[in-house]
Scaffold this active site. Structure first.
Site, short mmCIF file in Angstrom:
data_model
loop_
_atom_site.label_atom_id
_atom_site.label_comp_id
_atom_site.label_asym_id
_atom_site.label_seq_id
_atom_site.Cartn_x
_atom_site.Cartn_y
_atom_site.Cartn_z
N HIS A 10 30.53 49.86 32.64
CA HIS A 10 29.48 48.83 32.67
C HIS A 10 29.02 48.58 34.11
CE1 HIS A 10 32.30 45.92 34.38
NE2 HIS A 10 33.18 46.37 33.53
N SER A 13 29.85 43.14 36.96
CA SER A 13 29.91 41.88 36.22
C SER A 13 30.00 40.71 37.19
CB SER A 13 31.14 41.87 35.30
OG SER A 13 32.32 41.64 36.09
N GLU A 14 29.82 39.51 36.66
CA GLU A 14 29.92 38.31 37.51
C GLU A 14 31.30 38.17 38.12
OE1 GLU A 14 26.73 36.05 34.55
OE2 GLU A 14 28.90 35.62 34.45
N TRP A 15 32.32 38.64 37.39
CA TRP A 15 33.69 38.52 37.95
C TRP A 15 34.00 39.68 38.88
CZ3 TRP A 15 38.00 36.05 34.43
CH2 TRP A 15 37.58 34.77 34.06
N ARG A 61 29.74 42.72 28.63
CA ARG A 61 29.27 43.48 29.78
C ARG A 61 29.07 44.96 29.43
NH1 ARG A 61 34.56 41.86 30.43
NH2 ARG A 61 36.14 43.32 31.25
N GLU A 88 38.40 46.66 27.91
CA GLU A 88 39.11 46.84 29.18
C GLU A 88 40.60 46.57 28.98
OE1 GLU A 88 38.43 47.48 33.18
OE2 GLU A 88 39.88 48.17 31.71
N ARG A 89 41.41 47.09 29.88
CA ARG A 89 42.86 46.78 29.84
C ARG A 89 43.01 45.27 29.98
NH1 ARG A 89 46.65 48.00 33.86
NH2 ARG A 89 45.04 48.67 35.32
N ASP A 90 43.94 44.70 29.22
CA ASP A 90 44.21 43.26 29.30
C ASP A 90 45.02 42.98 30.58
OD1 ASP A 90 46.06 40.90 27.16
OD2 ASP A 90 44.90 40.63 29.01
N ARG A 116 46.56 50.29 39.13
CA ARG A 116 46.26 51.71 39.03
C ARG A 116 47.44 52.57 38.54
NH1 ARG A 116 42.34 49.86 38.49
NH2 ARG A 116 40.39 49.95 39.69
N HIS A 158 34.74 50.43 30.01
CA HIS A 158 35.27 49.70 31.17
C HIS A 158 36.04 50.63 32.12
CE1 HIS A 158 34.40 45.89 29.06
NE2 HIS A 158 34.59 46.65 28.00
N ASN A 160 39.11 50.69 33.22
CA ASN A 160 40.42 51.22 32.85
C ASN A 160 40.45 51.83 31.46
OD1 ASN A 160 42.10 50.58 35.26
ND2 ASN A 160 41.30 48.54 34.81
O1 LIG Z 1 39.42 43.23 36.57
C1 LIG Z 1 39.31 44.16 35.72
O2 LIG Z 1 39.28 44.04 34.50
C2 LIG Z 1 39.23 45.57 36.27
C3 LIG Z 1 37.86 46.18 36.14
O3 LIG Z 1 36.88 45.32 36.68
O4 LIG Z 1 39.55 45.50 37.64
P1 LIG Z 1 40.37 46.67 38.36
O5 LIG Z 1 39.30 47.66 38.77
O6 LIG Z 1 41.03 45.98 39.50
O7 LIG Z 1 41.31 47.26 37.36
#
Ligand SMILES: O=C(O)[C@@H](CO)OP(=O)(O)O
Length: 207
Positions: A10, A13-15, A61, A88-90, A116, A158, A160
């Site tokens: 995506h 995002s805002e976050w 998103r 996305e991964r939780d 990671r 997403h 992850n």
């Molecule tokens: O916060 C998250 O959900 C992920 C993707 O934005 O962040 P990161 O890339 O740190 O895994």
């Protein structure tokens, strides 16, 4: 027969902009994120790409990114399947925390491992291994069969949940996967061989 599979993270995002762990929380796209998604659609259009079906997650998103890509391709309204398996991964207890604050509290290395590594989950959340355990079965059941019979497939998801797929497609290992980063709004264009291995991979990066 063309076996086309395009993976797109995506747009911002805002976050992402606020540098917050997001996971299953559901912030929208920033204006830049909207533009990233549209630009991804334009780059796919310039390559002559069209889709027969799209898949995305249950989070807004990714869904909005999917719709914006399809709009740029003149394919608004294309059949799109949304499923939490592609979420996305939780990030569990880290969700909503600032990543720099987390580094200050737990250290750079621990945060990198949570973000990671393959099998170390953040507190109360999912490891990448846990994410693979829901992304892969869904992909094998719902997405790969379509690709293998020649349907051109878009997966808008997403960072992850797509790293879970790229790990398999690119033959990455638990040692090499920590080095993989997927950037917002950059489509990965895969063409598969008849044995499902990768024939070609193009990264349609920003100019
Ligand atoms: O916060 C998250 O959900 C992920 C993707 O934005 O962040 P990161 O890339 O740190 O895994």
């Amino acid at each position: 027969m063309e076996r086309l599979l395009v993976l797109a993270r995506h747009g911002q995002s805002e976050w992402n902009l606020k540098n917050l762990f997001t996971g299953w929380k559901d912030p929208g796209l920033t204006e830049l994120g909207v533009e990233e998604a549209r630009a991804a659609g334009r780059r796919l259009k310039a390559k002559g790409v069209q889709f027969d079906v799209a898949f995305t997650s249950d989070l807004g998103r990714a869904q909005r990114t999917c719709a914006l890509i399809l709009e740029e391709l003149g394919q608004s309204g294309l059949t799109t399947h949304s499923d939490a398996a592609l979420n996305e991964r939780d990030y569990g207890d880290l969700s909503g925390l600032n990543k720099d604050d987390a580094r200050a509290k737990w250290g750079e290395e621990q945060v990198h491992v949570w973000r990671r590594s393959y099998d170390v989950p953040p507190p109360g959340g999912e490891s990448l291994k846990d994410t693979v355990a829901r992304v892969l079965p869904y992909t094998m059941r719902e997405i790969l069969p379509r690709v293998m019979r020649g349907e051109r497939v878009l997966v808008a998801a997403h960072g992850n949940s797509l790293r879970a797929l790229v790990m398999v497609l690119d033959g990455l290992t638990t040692e090499t996967i920590p080095g993989l980063e997927l950037h917002t709004g950059v489509p990965l264009v895969y063409r598969l061989k008849d044995d499902t291995t990768v024939e070609t991979k193009d990264v349609l990066d920003r100019d």
